[in-house]
Design a protein around this motif. Structure first.
Motif, mmCIF file in Angstrom:
data_model
loop_
_atom_site.group_PDB
_atom_site.id
_atom_site.type_symbol
_atom_site.label_atom_id
_atom_site.label_comp_id
_atom_site.label_asym_id
_atom_site.label_seq_id
_atom_site.Cartn_x
_atom_site.Cartn_y
_atom_site.Cartn_z
ATOM 1 N N VAL A 57 0.833 -1.204 0.000
ATOM 2 C CA VAL A 57 0.000 0.000 0.000
ATOM 3 C C VAL A 57 0.867 1.254 0.000
ATOM 4 O O VAL A 57 0.629 2.211 -0.746
ATOM 5 N N ILE A 58 1.909 1.255 0.826
ATOM 6 C CA ILE A 58 2.801 2.420 0.898
ATOM 7 C C ILE A 58 3.518 2.634 -0.431
ATOM 8 O O ILE A 58 3.635 3.768 -0.920
ATOM 9 N N ALA A 59 4.013 1.542 -1.012
ATOM 10 C CA ALA A 59 4.714 1.655 -2.287
ATOM 11 C C ALA A 59 3.792 2.200 -3.372
ATOM 12 O O ALA A 59 4.184 3.055 -4.176
ATOM 13 N N PHE A 60 2.562 1.750 -3.413
ATOM 14 C CA PHE A 60 1.619 2.221 -4.422
ATOM 15 C C PHE A 60 1.279 3.689 -4.208
ATOM 16 O O PHE A 60 1.118 4.448 -5.174
ATOM 17 N N ARG A 61 1.149 4.098 -2.946
ATOM 18 C CA ARG A 61 0.873 5.501 -2.667
ATOM 19 C C ARG A 61 2.040 6.384 -3.111
ATOM 20 O O ARG A 61 1.851 7.453 -3.696
ATOM 21 N N LEU A 62 3.266 5.935 -2.814
ATOM 22 C CA LEU A 62 4.441 6.712 -3.198
ATOM 23 C C LEU A 62 4.527 6.860 -4.706
ATOM 24 O O LEU A 62 4.975 7.887 -5.225
ATOM 25 N N ASP A 63 4.111 5.832 -5.432
ATOM 26 C CA ASP A 63 4.209 5.867 -6.890
ATOM 27 C C ASP A 63 2.937 6.389 -7.540
ATOM 28 O O ASP A 63 2.805 6.337 -8.761
ATOM 29 N N ARG A 64 2.008 6.871 -6.703
ATOM 30 C CA ARG A 64 0.747 7.422 -7.196
ATOM 31 C C ARG A 64 -0.009 6.425 -8.076
ATOM 32 O O ARG A 64 -0.586 6.778 -9.109
ATOM 33 N N GLU A 65 0.028 5.180 -7.667
ATOM 34 C CA GLU A 65 -0.674 4.126 -8.389
ATOM 35 C C GLU A 65 -2.002 3.825 -7.701
ATOM 36 O O GLU A 65 -2.145 3.987 -6.486
ATOM 37 N N SER A 66 -2.950 3.370 -8.481
ATOM 38 C CA SER A 66 -4.233 2.947 -7.921
ATOM 39 C C SER A 66 -4.044 1.714 -7.040
ATOM 40 O O SER A 66 -3.248 0.821 -7.365
ATOM 41 N N LEU A 67 -4.790 1.671 -5.942
ATOM 42 C CA LEU A 67 -4.690 0.542 -5.031
ATOM 43 C C LEU A 67 -5.532 -0.650 -5.475
ATOM 44 O O LEU A 67 -5.440 -1.727 -4.866
ATOM 45 N N ARG A 68 -6.307 -0.495 -6.512
ATOM 46 C CA ARG A 68 -7.224 -1.566 -6.912
ATOM 47 C C ARG A 68 -6.542 -2.893 -7.236
ATOM 48 O O ARG A 68 -7.064 -3.957 -6.906
ATOM 49 N N PRO A 69 -5.355 -2.899 -7.866
ATOM 50 C CA PRO A 69 -4.728 -4.200 -8.168
ATOM 51 C C PRO A 69 -4.265 -4.979 -6.944
ATOM 52 O O PRO A 69 -3.928 -6.162 -7.056
ATOM 53 N N LEU A 70 -4.251 -4.345 -5.768
ATOM 54 C CA LEU A 70 -3.682 -5.016 -4.592
ATOM 55 C C LEU A 70 -4.516 -6.191 -4.107
ATOM 56 O O LEU A 70 -4.046 -6.966 -3.274
ATOM 57 N N TRP A 71 -5.737 -6.342 -4.610
ATOM 58 C CA TRP A 71 -6.496 -7.532 -4.221
ATOM 59 C C TRP A 71 -5.765 -8.797 -4.664
ATOM 60 O O TRP A 71 -5.942 -9.868 -4.065
ATOM 61 N N ALA A 72 -4.936 -8.672 -5.700
ATOM 62 C CA ALA A 72 -4.207 -9.840 -6.199
ATOM 63 C C ALA A 72 -3.164 -10.340 -5.212
ATOM 64 O O ALA A 72 -2.692 -11.476 -5.339
ATOM 65 N N VAL A 73 -2.790 -9.500 -4.223
ATOM 66 C CA VAL A 73 -1.845 -9.947 -3.195
ATOM 67 C C VAL A 73 -2.402 -11.160 -2.452
ATOM 68 O O VAL A 73 -1.652 -12.058 -2.046
ATOM 69 N N LEU A 74 -3.719 -11.193 -2.280
ATOM 70 C CA LEU A 74 -4.340 -12.310 -1.558
ATOM 71 C C LEU A 74 -4.118 -13.638 -2.260
ATOM 72 O O LEU A 74 -4.103 -14.694 -1.612
ATOM 73 N N LEU A 75 -3.950 -13.598 -3.565
ATOM 74 C CA LEU A 75 -3.800 -14.828 -4.344
ATOM 75 C C LEU A 75 -2.346 -15.165 -4.654
ATOM 76 O O LEU A 75 -2.069 -16.239 -5.193
ATOM 77 N N GLN A 76 -1.425 -14.272 -4.324
ATOM 78 C CA GLN A 76 -0.018 -14.519 -4.636
ATOM 79 C C GLN A 76 0.516 -15.817 -4.038
ATOM 80 O O GLN A 76 1.266 -16.535 -4.701
ATOM 81 N N PRO A 77 0.174 -16.137 -2.776
ATOM 82 C CA PRO A 77 0.725 -17.377 -2.217
ATOM 83 C C PRO A 77 0.279 -18.640 -2.930
ATOM 84 O O PRO A 77 0.898 -19.690 -2.762
#
Length: 708
Positions: free
Chosen positions: A633-653
């Motif tokens: 979340v912090i990295a995306f905020r710093l890069d001014r990216e939308s947070l919407r793709p972060l739901w994919a983190v749940l499926l990474q494992p």
């Protein structure tokens, strides 16, 4: 000399994972479950012959039916169940030795396999050993096959520990003959049919309830002159009261003139027999497997703790250094960089699909750029596309295929400017990218600058996973490296260099597959600073399939290992090289080599824990997920990216993280085996500009660039 193919090592890797899983399953679902079942509730006993209910504790067969036998008058057979236990069995043995009493120990196969030294002492001091099943299962609730397996494995554990086998069995949860019910009878029948004898008890002390030493001693006292088989425990819980009760009981029994004998001696049975060589070998194997399983589980417990601590420390370090880096002023360099021309080198091998977009966006730069395209033996129309564009300030050089590093060195030999930018043939630049990338060169000590590579083709789950990885890697990891002055890699997708620094280290290394990492480390060891410029954004094409991703990361990881080994001497360098050696290399070794190697085992252990301890397993899983999500979340905020793709983190494992772990493991196995990897070239589709800002697609030189 021919080197082994990396593919051959999949067999070793697969066998290792299977063996690890088998050991964990053995420990979690067999060893750790010993004695965890609830004591059975007495059921109907209408099928139990009255002769057994009223008979002695030893049950066998005369060939037609079950028969029983009692101990001789005034004879006491002390029996102990559920051991051997490393804490209580030695104390029981000490009391028996002090009073000169022999007893019979009914051992579980798991405990016997775990503590063969205790069994050796039991036998050496003249006591008898019988079978109490392998996992302390209720034999009345299992079938013939399970009964046979339980007894056979316990016999093997006994044979491996003391070289003897016994036919005497004490069924778990059993007590006296008059307590037998129909299920117990079925279990006894199966045991006897397998060639064993069953020994119940005359006096059940119920010491497992911990009623107090006096109560245990009183329950073990015969009320008449009849012989008595006494049931006690030396394992399965706190047996301090049992030990204390023995010191009360034995003197009193001796005063009454009671004789203490082992079960076989008192009941006229053949003593345990010597085991054959095959049984001993099989028993040793069983013992080793049980102990290895226990060690593996204990190790996994520690690794989970260590991994959690390291993950937390990494998160804290990343966030702290990111905060420091973010507070730095953009104009922190000593003086503004004077305007000067910059040469952009583009190594190209089969880049027909994306080379036009790359060249047009480079030429649209706000900086004064010249472009050198080095066609490294392309088999497609890469050179034809470059020539057909007719773009100004673009030089095309063709050479036989020699690899990316060789192509870059060819470009450097034709370079006439002090500042050089290297980009891949699929990279799309923003107008200010080159100007931002070279700005840190205002500091004369800076030899290289890492740009901010971003995934252009981020659609689909695989694209989102790589997008997340890039944003975190460039906006947290590289900020950390920048603050700690130990940048390990200026990415090939977008990086700036000082030509004099490159010439000082001999150009781009051609003896490793990660030439960008190798070059960056060489520059730092030569005393040149390497920094990160987050505003120098470039859009690159990520692998579009798992197969392509595997090949790319396999090369990266293997090349990084090569570079780390090549520059291991940095551990003893001074200055910037020393910072790389004592900060960057240990961080890479720990977080990109050691933990990924251990991670699959930890994931397997975590999944299994959901079945054995669901609450703890779920919390552990959630904790690791938070440690990934917060930095993201912090990295995306710093890069001014939308947070919407972060739901994919749940499926990474589920897939992605496992793939990355296996890449590291395979790379290490390949490196140890000495196999050589070819260059893993990805098939380009020209989709790097998919997520790029719209202005990138308007070409000021000639015609607009169309989105792929």
């Amino acid at each position: 000399m021919a080197r082994p193919s990396p593919r051959a090592h999949w067999v070793l890797l697969s066998l290792t994972v299977v063996a690890l899983l088998a050991l964990l399953l053995l420990d979690l679902f067999v060893v750790k479950r010993v004695g965890q079942g609830e004591a059975p509730v007495a059921g109907p006993a209408d099928h139990v012959p009255e002769a057994l209910h009223a008979g002695g504790p030893l049950i066998g067969t005369d060939g037609d039916r079950l028969v029983s036998r009692a101990a001789p008058e005034r004879t006491v057979v002390l029996t102990f169940d559920d051991g051997p236990d490393p804490r209580w069995t030695p104390q029981v043995l000490d009391v028996l030795r002090r009073h000169g009493v022999k007893a019979t120990f009914f051992v579980t196969g798991v405990a016997a396999a775990q503590h063969p030294d205790l069994l050796e002492r039991v036998v050496a001091e003249g006591h008898e050993v019988g079978l109490h099943t392998f996992t302390h299962v209720d034999l009345g609730q299992v079938g013939e096959a399970r009964t046979s397996l339980e007894l056979d494995q316990t016999r093997l554990a006994l044979a491996g520990a003391v070289g003897r086998v016994s036919t005497l069995v004490r069924p778990p949860y059993s007590a006296t003959p008059d307590a037998l019910d129909n299920d117990d009878l079925a279990g006894v029948e199966r045991v006897v049919a397998s060639g064993h004898l069953v020994l119940l008890s005359d006096l059940d002390t119920e010491d497992w309830r911990n009623p107090g030493a006096d109560a245990i001693a009183a329950a073990a006292m015969p009320q008449d002159d009849k012989g008595a088989v006494v049931l006690m425990h030396d394992g399965g819980g706190d047996r301090s009261q049992t030990v204390a009760a023995l010191d009360l009981l034995l003197p009193k029994l001796k005063e009454q003139g009671r004789q203490f004998r082992t079960a076989s001696d008192a009941l006229g049975l053949d003593p345990p027999q010597e085991a054959g060589a095959v049984e001993r070998s099989a028993g040793v194997a069983v013992s080793l497997a049980v102990r290895a399983a226990g060690f593996t589980t204990d190790l996994m417990d520690w690794l989970v703790v260590v991994s959690a601590v390291l993950a937390l420390l990494r998160a804290v370090l990343l966030l702290a250094t990111t905060g420091i880096h973010a507070r730095r002023k953009p104009g922190r360099h000593a003086r503004p960089l004077r305007p000067q021309p910059v040469t952009v080198i583009v190594p190209a091998y089969n880049e027909e699909a994306g080379i036009e977009a790359t060249l047009r966006t480079i030429l649209a730069s706000t900086a004064d750029v010249r472009v050198i395209v080095v066609d490294d033996g392309s088999t497609d129309r890469t050179s034809e596309v470059v020539r057909s564009l007719g773009l100004p300030r673009v030089v095309l050089i063709r050479q036989p295929n020699a690899g990316k590093a060789a192509a870059l060195n060819t470009g450097l030999r034709h370079c006439e400017t002090e500042l050089v930018v290297m980009v891949d043939g699929d990279t799309v630049l923003e107008p200010d990218t080159v100007a931002e990338l070279v700005r840190p060169f205002a500091d004369p000590g800076v030899g290289a600058v890492s740009g901010n590579a971003k995934v252009g083709n981020r659609t689909g789950l695989l694209g989102r996973w790589q997008h997340i990885e890039y944003v975190i890697g460039f906006n947290l990891d590289r900020r950390m490296y920048d603050v700690m002055e130990c940048m390990p890699t200026v990415p090939g997708a977008v990086g700036g260099f000082r030509l004099s620094a490159l010439r000082e280290v001999g150009g781009v290394p051609e003896d490793t597959l990660a030439e960008d990492t190798d070059l960056t480390m060489a520059l730092e060891r030569a005393g040149w600073a390497v920094t990160y410029q987050e505003s120098a954004r470039a859009w690159t094409e990520a692998p579009a399939s798992l197969g392509q991703l595997w090949r790319q990361r396999y090369r990266w990881c293997y090349g990084t290992l090569q570079a780390m080994w090549k520059h291991r001497g940095a551990l003893f360098d001074r200055g910037l090289g020393g910072r790389l050696g004592r900060r960057g290399l240990p961080y890479l070794a720990l977080y990109q080599v050691v933990l990924p190697v251990l991670a699959p085992a930890i994931d397997v252990f975590a999944v299994l824990s959901l079945f054995t301890d669901p609450g703890r397993g779920a919390w552990a899983w959630f904790g690791f997920l938070v440690l990934q999500l917060v930095p993201a979340v912090i990295a995306f905020r710093l890069d001014r990216e939308s947070l919407r793709p972060l739901w994919a983190v749940l499926l990474q494992p589920v897939v992605y993280r496992q793939l990355m772990y296996l890449v590291v493991i395979q790379s290490i196995v390949t490196a140890i085996a000495g196999a050589r990897l070819p260059w893993q070239k990805l098939k380009r589709t020209g989709t790097a500009a998919l997520a790029a800002p719209e202005p990138l697609l308007e070409d000021p030189v000639t015609t607009p660039i169309r989105r792929p």
